[in-house]
Design an enzyme around this catalytic site. Structure first.
Site, PDB file in Angstrom:
ATOM      1  N   GLU A 334       0.846  -1.200   0.000  1.00 57.76           N
ATOM      2  CA  GLU A 334       0.000   0.000   0.000  1.00 57.76           C
ATOM      3  C   GLU A 334       0.880   1.247   0.000  1.00 57.76           C
ATOM      4  O   GLU A 334       0.589   2.238  -0.675  1.00 57.76           O
ATOM      5  CB  GLU A 334      -0.912  -0.010   1.232  1.00 57.76           C
ATOM      6  CG  GLU A 334      -1.967   1.099   1.230  1.00 57.76           C
ATOM      7  CD  GLU A 334      -1.503   2.440   1.761  1.00 57.76           C
ATOM      8  OE1 GLU A 334      -2.179   3.448   1.514  1.00 57.76           O
ATOM      9  OE2 GLU A 334      -0.439   2.503   2.426  1.00 57.76           O
ATOM     10  N   HIS A 432       4.484   6.864   9.906  1.00 60.81           N
ATOM     11  CA  HIS A 432       5.718   6.686   9.129  1.00 60.81           C
ATOM     12  C   HIS A 432       6.975   7.055   9.904  1.00 60.81           C
ATOM     13  O   HIS A 432       7.925   7.585   9.326  1.00 60.81           O
ATOM     14  CB  HIS A 432       5.653   7.492   7.811  1.00 60.81           C
ATOM     15  CG  HIS A 432       4.535   7.079   6.898  1.00 60.81           C
ATOM     16  ND1 HIS A 432       4.344   7.641   5.662  1.00 60.81           N
ATOM     17  CD2 HIS A 432       3.564   6.145   7.020  1.00 60.81           C
ATOM     18  CE1 HIS A 432       3.293   7.075   5.078  1.00 60.81           C
ATOM     19  NE2 HIS A 432       2.805   6.171   5.892  1.00 60.81           N
TER      20      HIS A 432
HETATM   21 ZN   LIG Z   1      -1.359   2.911   5.864  1.00 59.46          ZN
END
Ligand SMILES: [Zn+2]
Ligand SMILES: *[C@@H]1O[C@H](CO)[C@@H](O)[C@H](O)[C@H]1NC(C)=O
Ligand SMILES: *[C@@H]1O[C@H](CO)[C@@H](O)[C@H](O)[C@H]1NC(C)=O
Ligand SMILES: *[C@@H]1O[C@H](CO)[C@@H](O)[C@H](O)[C@H]1NC(C)=O
Length: 469
Positions: A334, A432
């Protein structure tokens, strides 16, 4: 979560309880019937909630996720570690007694970060916390040492184009929202290269920083020189901005050894509860199993992937079998731009008439509030009744919103779909980064999210008719 997801979630105004906006609409007989039909699922909903929140499955999704992320850590597309994690999941889903457990091949990018660092050399020596951005090229072996130009926007960069040649461009854009601010991560290197910049450093896309760099995918374009690009922290971007305002010369050395290796074959991970009456009709419940190569990928998107498994698991543990098939998909790649989702769509779109609903959780699994959903007005009314089944856990909110990157193509083609609404105000603090670990996740919140996911999936999969499109 990758790039596009939050555009709509953040730009669409909150319109409150969606059902309320339809109060003046005359209800058709069909809707009255469906409304009564949905209400008849209260007992099943209570059993699901009870099992997940108070019963024997309490904390199960959290415990399963902790075991998984502690064992494998981060799982970037292209890595052997992600494939090992997928093998493990296929075994676990089989052991959980789910139907039709299998992987479906997907060709995915293989970018590796390698050794990297950035140091400010002037006006004083200071190590910059940084992370290369996905798909970035390397610097030369000796790194790039160059003067810095700090700008706060693309407009300012273009105004100062004459000063940009040969410089490392530092973008100190302010946080507006993910959907808006992420443009600096996606396009910073291309914009910097247009004015002759030799590298691009972006301020991390986050509303809060404890000197944390936040990585993510970025895109080069054809016909524009590729320059190395990384994110730095909010703190360092602001400091260099202040230094420039004081008239100091700033010099940075950037070293990156990132590589794009040949693409590899990964897999979407699939399991089902086969429908009793219309097994060919699908209610799809999903999250992505891959992550960035930092932290543990526990929040993005371990939480979403594991509440999706848990939805099927709860239904199975209760011995429920809906009329339609509930299919779990744990997507791959993804983060590089929805590779698993795109491949799945291309492979299965011929069956689109049988897709009743698509769900993806990729915006956090904090305390559940209800559903973000998209469908025609009738379908929104039906979903309004379904979220009312979640009164015992107060997760009755419904608002218009997108699903996730991996289900976008289905939703664009008209399949009703959405995502879980949860108290995710802190999502981008961790997104992230090395801070995306199990410590962000909360077992009670995951119990609630799993219950929402299971109640919505089960009810839709068992109604007499598919959701109207
Ligand atoms: Zn994600
Ligand atoms: C809730 O779960 C408990 C124990 O798991 C069980 O004894 C009780 O009957 C359940 N209640 C409902 C309403 O399902
Ligand atoms: C579930 O997690 C909560 C919060 O950490 C904890 O208080 C509770 O004891 C746990 N329950 C079970 C059955 O493990
Ligand atoms: C739901 O909200 C009500 C009213 O705010 C509160 O009393 C109740 O404890 C909440 N229930 C749950 C399960 O959070």
């Amino acid at each position: 979560m990758h790039i596009f997801l939050l555009l709509n979630c953040f730009l669409f105004p909150v319109i409150g309880r969606y059902v309320e906006t339809f109060e003046q609409t005359p209800l058709t007989q069909r809707f009255l019937d469906v409304h009564d039909e949905v209400n008849s699922y209260q007992e099943a909903a209570n059993a699901i909630i009870n099992l997940s929140v108070h019963g024997r499955a309490r904390n199960q999704s959290y415990d399963r996720l902790a075991t998984f992320v502690d064992k494998f850590g981060s799982r970037i597309a292209g890595s052997q570690n992600l494939e090992n994690a997928i093998d493990y999941m296929l075994d676990e889903l089989q052991r959980d007694g789910l139907d039709n457990v299998h992987g479906e091949d997907v060709t995915v990018p293989h970018w590796v970060r390698g050794e990297e660092y950035a140091t400010m050399l002037e006006p004083r020596n200071h190590k910059l916390a940084m992370l290369g951005l996905g798909s970035s090229i390397a610097t030369p072996e000796d790194g790039i040492t160059a003067e810095v130009l700090v700008v706060r926007s693309f407009d300012e960069l273009h105004q100062k184009a004459a000063q940009a040649k040969g410089k490392i461009i530092v973008f100190n854009q302010k946080w507006v929202s993910y959907g808006i601010s992420v443009a600096y991560r996606s396009n910073g290197a291309v914009e910097a290269a247009k004015v002759g910049g030799v590298a691009s450093l972006i301020r991390s896309v986050t509303p809060l920083s404890i000197n944390s760099p936040h990585t993510g995918w970025q895109d080069y374009v054809d016909d524009m020189k590729k320059i190395p690009t990384a994110c730095i922290t909010v703190e360092d971007a602001e400091m260099m901005d202040r230094m420039q305002q004081r008239g100091h010369k700033i010099v940075v050395k950037l070293k990156m050894s990132a590589k794009t290796l040949p693409s590899v074959t990964s897999r979407n991970t699939i399991a089902e509860i086969k429908g009793s009456t219309y097994p060919e009709q699908i209610v799809l419940v999903s999250g992505h199993l891959d992550s960035w190569d930092v932290g543990q990928g526990a929040m993005d998107d371990g939480g979403g992937a594991f509440i999706s498994w848990q939805a099927l698991s709860l239904i199975k543990q209760l011995g429920l079998r809906p009329k339609r098939t509930i299919r779990l998909v744990m997507w791959t790649a993804e983060e590089e731009g929805g590779f698993g989702g795109n491949e799945y769509y291309n492979r299965h779109k011929k069956d689109i008439a049988n897709y009743d609903m698509v769900l993806e959780s990729d915006m956090g699994t904090f305390t559940a509030l209800g559903m973000n959903f998209q469908g025609n007005p009738k379908t929104m009314e039906i979903m309004g009744s379904i979220v009312n089944l979640l009164k015992p856990i107060n997760a009755t909110a419904l608002k218009k919103g997108e699903g996730g990157e991996d289900i976008t193509l289905w939703m664009r083609a008209g399949v009703p779909g959405g995502s879980i609404m949860n108290a995710n105000e802190k999502y981008f603090y961790f997104h992230h980064t090395d801070g995306d670990t199990m410590t962000v996740q909360d077992p009670v919140a995951m119990n609630l999210c799993s219950a929402v996911w299971a109640v919505v999936a089960y009810t839709v999969a068992d109604l007499e008719e598919m959701l109207p499109r």
